[in-house]
Design an enzyme around this catalytic site. Structure first.
Site, mmCIF file in Angstrom:
data_model
loop_
_atom_site.group_PDB
_atom_site.id
_atom_site.type_symbol
_atom_site.label_atom_id
_atom_site.label_comp_id
_atom_site.label_asym_id
_atom_site.label_seq_id
_atom_site.Cartn_x
_atom_site.Cartn_y
_atom_site.Cartn_z
ATOM 1 C CG ASP A 65 -0.211 0.063 2.424
ATOM 2 O OD1 ASP A 65 1.037 0.125 2.694
ATOM 3 O OD2 ASP A 65 -0.912 0.367 3.510
ATOM 4 C CG HIS A 66 3.442 2.627 3.008
ATOM 5 N ND1 HIS A 66 2.313 2.084 3.355
ATOM 6 C CD2 HIS A 66 3.916 3.372 3.922
ATOM 7 C CE1 HIS A 66 2.203 2.397 4.776
ATOM 8 N NE2 HIS A 66 3.037 3.320 5.168
ATOM 9 C CG ASP A 94 1.808 1.793 9.200
ATOM 10 O OD1 ASP A 94 2.139 2.100 8.381
ATOM 11 O OD2 ASP A 94 1.018 2.496 9.817
ATOM 12 N NE ARG A 128 2.061 10.206 12.448
ATOM 13 C CZ ARG A 128 2.419 9.147 12.465
ATOM 14 N NH1 ARG A 128 3.198 8.358 11.872
ATOM 15 N NH2 ARG A 128 1.969 8.522 13.796
ATOM 16 C CB SER A 151 5.916 6.965 10.617
ATOM 17 O OG SER A 151 5.197 7.854 9.916
ATOM 18 N NE ARG A 191 8.794 6.760 7.816
ATOM 19 C CZ ARG A 191 8.190 7.907 7.371
ATOM 20 N NH1 ARG A 191 8.894 8.937 7.517
ATOM 21 N NH2 ARG A 191 6.863 7.922 7.160
#
Length: 854
Positions: free
Chosen positions: A196-197, A261, A543, A738, A740
């Protein structure tokens, strides 16, 4: 995480008979405690008044005051009729026939999990002798050793067995590479990857998806073959956003899930404790090890009244964000309860839980209600709903449950909100926005309006926004801004297309984007405004940090519900309030929008759309996973070096960060997402968005070896080549945003050894630990001001590194003077082992090799 100091038990891997057993060593006794709360100064005991399932005959559609709700009720009746025979069959047999966790995992057994949760909760309740919150029931229900685990909120480390792992394609690359390094032939818990990213929004759904598949073929092929080899479910590009797919297919009340995520908590809308983690945490669970979580405090949010008119579920979390701020939920689970819960749909609860990540919460959760039951049935999970009904006593808090903090919100008095710019906790009731625009001189003209994302892309969201569009069409009005719509999943897209909603959006000038994250995460090839031009956008996203959506530091991004954003698109002005203000029709006459209405569930059921799921073969041993050594996007990992057994001496300061430093600042997304599987290449974005306290600039620091100024990544590489360790000095809530993992991997890869900050966001602090770095906090936050970028830093006390014992920071000034500062850490014994081994993955691999499992 690496192996814990726990007694090996026959039941340790009961849910996964093939998981490794022989590498858990006893290192300490975990004593039980009666004193269940670490800080009792702000506790609230709340009698639960709502924990019964709402009347199934109540309308499930929320419309304007006085209007009849019909669509969702019809859908509920249709589902009830359709499944009568199913329920009769289930009730006719005792015990209930085996119910899998999802239709994609037929060999799993949900009732077995519910029974284990019930047994664990009974043990913990006897030990603590007090009522339990829902959050505690779920977490304690997944304990490895409920008989002996220490259970002190805010202090104890819980060792848990999550039910599943979910990964999106950007983070899945590194997580999968780490899993491959561990040497386990197949994942030990149900795991999925969701593409999806990596889909950039530019032209529209069809064109953008086709372009993404062509551009990312190498990565998609890697993830697809790795998923097949290691027993992982694979959702192809175009399937939808990970969190919507999880809600539609995998989430279940009372479950525990981790996801790579930060918005994994979206599944709290179905009563699941779903927690965002880094890839290294995911690897722990995928190889069958317990997962470690510091026992969260529990913040209760009691909802009374009911949502009405223009007010939406999004406004609940926008309000809560304004109360708690971006770090007020850190170390806590947000638990919603009260009679107001009954006026919120399942997907609306998901919206609220999703954006709980913006207040730093570990996760958010709602109690099981009939709204959840209706959603489960509408998404072809009738058997799961039946089991949830059977075990409903475990799916809400006990009466008089005790919360560490209590917030009360009357939904009947709540008005629509607009949060922003530049931070998700800057909350404005809509009635105050006009004043704020004028006072702060925000750009009043809105350039782009965007709805959808993982936060607000449900069928209900789309129908309410479309109802606003229909009113505009009736008056001949069009959007005055660019208007983008992102469906959350292929199922939602197919359903809104069938039901005519896409035509409603297009009728006012809207463009439907691919079922993907797109502009929400910076995957947006924006053309209407050049970078560096001050402008305003409004979104229904979660965000809004500077540069988050389009890479432009001067874009003022504001967030609201989809229906409010749609109204803004029609007005084109930020100071517009659809509750009180008017628009102009095609003849120049004023008209006022009526409040939106929508259907919680589609009357004709969901249309599943295109088949986008790839199931793994029963045996993937023969599947080849290829990574081209010359690839610019994928790179096999090399182990980080172990700690040399000495204190850190004379480290350089790469960067002293001023102000907010999110994971976006440390490791940007957008165009950098294509390097998520190549650690060396993506490290070229290290700290390029962080502000240097020395000169107020981004990506410009002084090389202390040459005296020249240059980019942060190049300077870090120069220090690494010279063999000199370096540290970063951070401000408050360092690493928020995030999950990340690359924001921890990159500094470690380029020679970083520690980050010393005033405070840390939870996920990022854990990610740093996992990669063998030292996240340290100033004992006195004012010590931040005593360090200059030209100083040398030594970290003393590592040779006797112990939990709860501060370390010493020795600062050597250029003039020869010295000063010593105390810094705190949150490492426990097993986490200290991660540091000593060089990373958590190194420790896992060593233990697996010792046990003959790798």
């Amino acid at each position: 995480m690496p192996l814990h100091s726990l007694t090996t038990r026959a039941t340790l891997f009961a849910a996964s008979a093939t998981a490794p057993r022989g590498f858990l060593n006893r290192a300490r006794e975990i004593g039980s405690r009666r004193g269940f709360l670490g800080d009792s100064g702000a506790l609230s005991s709340v009698k639960q008044t709502h924990n019964v399932l709402v009347d199934a005959s109540r309308p499930l559609s929320r419309q304007c005051s006085g209007e009849a709700a019909s669509g969702a009720t019809s859908a509920s009746r249709a589902t009830t009729t359709k499944n009568k025979s199913t329920r009769r069959r289930l009730h006719a047999s005792s015990p209930m026939a085996k119910v899998p966790l999802s239709r994609f995992e037929p060999d799993t057994d949900l009732e077995q999990k519910y029974e284990r949760i019930r047994q664990n909760v009974a043990i913990v309740r006897r030990r603590l002798d007090r009522p339990l919150t829902l959050a505690e029931k779920i977490l304690y229900g997944h304990l490895v050793e409920p008989e002996t685990a220490e259970l002190v909120r805010g202090k104890s480390y819980l060792h848990l067995h999550p039910d599943r792992v979910a990964m999106q394609d950007a983070t899945a690359q590194m997580a999968t590479l780490q899993f491959m390094s561990a040497g386990i032939p197949r994942v030990q818990v149900p795991t999925t990857i969701h593409c999806d990213h990596l889909i950039t929004a530019q032209s529209g759904a069809k064109e953008d998806l086709e372009k993404a598949i062509a551009q990312n073929r190498e990565v998609y092929d890697f993830l697809s073959t790795a998923a097949a080899k290691y027993g992982i479910g694979f959702w192809k590009p175009g399937s939808g956003i990970i969190h919507q797919i999880v809600l539609e297919n995998y989430a279940f009340p009372g479950g525990l899930m981790i996801g790579t995520d930060s918005h994994t908590p979206n599944a709290g809308g179905l009563g699941m404790a779903a927690i965002g983690v880094g890839g290294a945490d995911a690897v722990d669970v995928m190889v069958g090890l317990p997962w470690e979580l510091k026992a969260p405090r529990v913040i209760g949010v009691r909802l009374t009244g009911k949502l009405h008119d223009w007010t939406a579920p999004k406004d609940v979390i926008l309000k809560v964000a304004g109360i708690l701020t971006v770090k007020g939920g850190t170390g806590s689970i947000i638990e919603y309860f009260g009679p107001g819960v009954d006026s919120i749909s399942c997907t609306g609860m998901g919206t609220i839980c999703n954006m709980g990540a913006e207040i730093g919460a570990t996760t958010s959760v709602f109690p099981y209600t009939k709204r959840m039951e209706a959603y489960l049935k509408a998404t072809r999970r009738e058997h799961v709903a039946e089991l949830a009904n059977k075990y409903s006593d475990m799916l809400h808090a006990d009466e008089n449950a005790v919360y560490d903090r209590l917030i009360e919100i009357n939904l009947s008095e709540l008005e629509p909100h607009l949060n922003g710019p530049f931070t998700p906790d800057l909350a404005h009731p809509l009635s105050k926005v006009k004043e704020a625009v004028k006072k702060n001189e925000w750009p009043n003209d809105i350039r782009v309006s965007l709805i959808g994302s993982c936060t607000n892309s449900s069928y209900e969201d789309m129908t309410r926004a479309a109802s606003v569009c229909k009113q505009a069409v009736e008056h001949g009005a069009k959007a005055k801004t660019i208007f983008y719509i992102t469906p959350g999943s292929e199922q939602v897209r197919a359903t809104i297309e069938r039901d005519g909603l896409i035509k409603d959006f297009e009728a006012i000038g809207g463009v439907v984007l691919a079922n993907a994250c797109g502009p929400c995460i910076g995957q947006w090839n924006r053309k209407d405004v050049p970078k560096g031009v001050k402008n305003t956008i409004v979104t229904s996203y979660n965000r809004n940090f500077a540069q988050r959506n389009d890479g432009n530091p001067l874009t003022h991004a504001f967030m609201a519900s989809p229906e409010i954003v749609t109204a803004f698109a029609l007005a084109g002005r930020l100071d517009f309030n659809p509750v009180t203000d008017t628009l102009t029709d095609k003849d120049g006459k004023a008209f006022k929008l009526s409040c939106p209405n929508g259907e919680e569930l589609p009357a004709r059921g969901f249309d599943p759309g295109r088949e986008t799921f790839q199931a793994p073969p029963a045996d993937g041993a023969s599947v080849a996973v290829k990574v081209d050594p010359k690839s610019e996007r994928l790179q096999l990992l090399e182990a980080f070096p172990r700690w040399n057994g000495k204190n850190i001496e004379q480290a350089l300061i790469l960067l002293k960060v001023k102000g907010k430093c999110t994971t976006d600042h440390i490791s940007m997304a957008g165009p950098w997402l294509k390097y998520r599987g190549h650690l060396d290449n993506i490290s070229n974005n290290l700290f390029i968005g962080a502000i240097n306290a020395e000169n107020g600039k981004a990506n410009e620091v002084k090389n202390q070896l040459t005296g020249e100024y240059g980019p942060v990544p190049a300077t870090a590489r120069a220090y690494k080549q010279a063999g000199i360790p370096w540290v970063v000095i951070g401000d408050e809530n360092y690493g928020e945003g995030s999950s990340r993992e690359h924001a921890a991997l990159e500094p470690r890869f380029l020679g970083g050894i520690a980050v010393i900050a005033k405070s840390f966001a939870r996920i990022h602090e854990t990610n740093l630990k996992k990669q063998g770095m030292l996240p340290l906090t100033f004992q006195d936050p004012q010590d931040y001001d005593k360090i200059d970028p030209s100083d040398r830093v030594s970290i003393l006390g590592l040779t006797s590194f112990r939990p709860e014992e501060p370390l010493i920071l020795r600062i050597d000034k250029p003039d020869g003077s010295q000063r010593e500062l105390k810094v705190n850490h949150t490492f426990n014994e097993s986490q200290i082992e991660w540091f000593r081994y060089g990373s958590a993955l190194n420790k896992i691999k060593a233990d697996l090799l010792a046990a003959g499992k790798a």
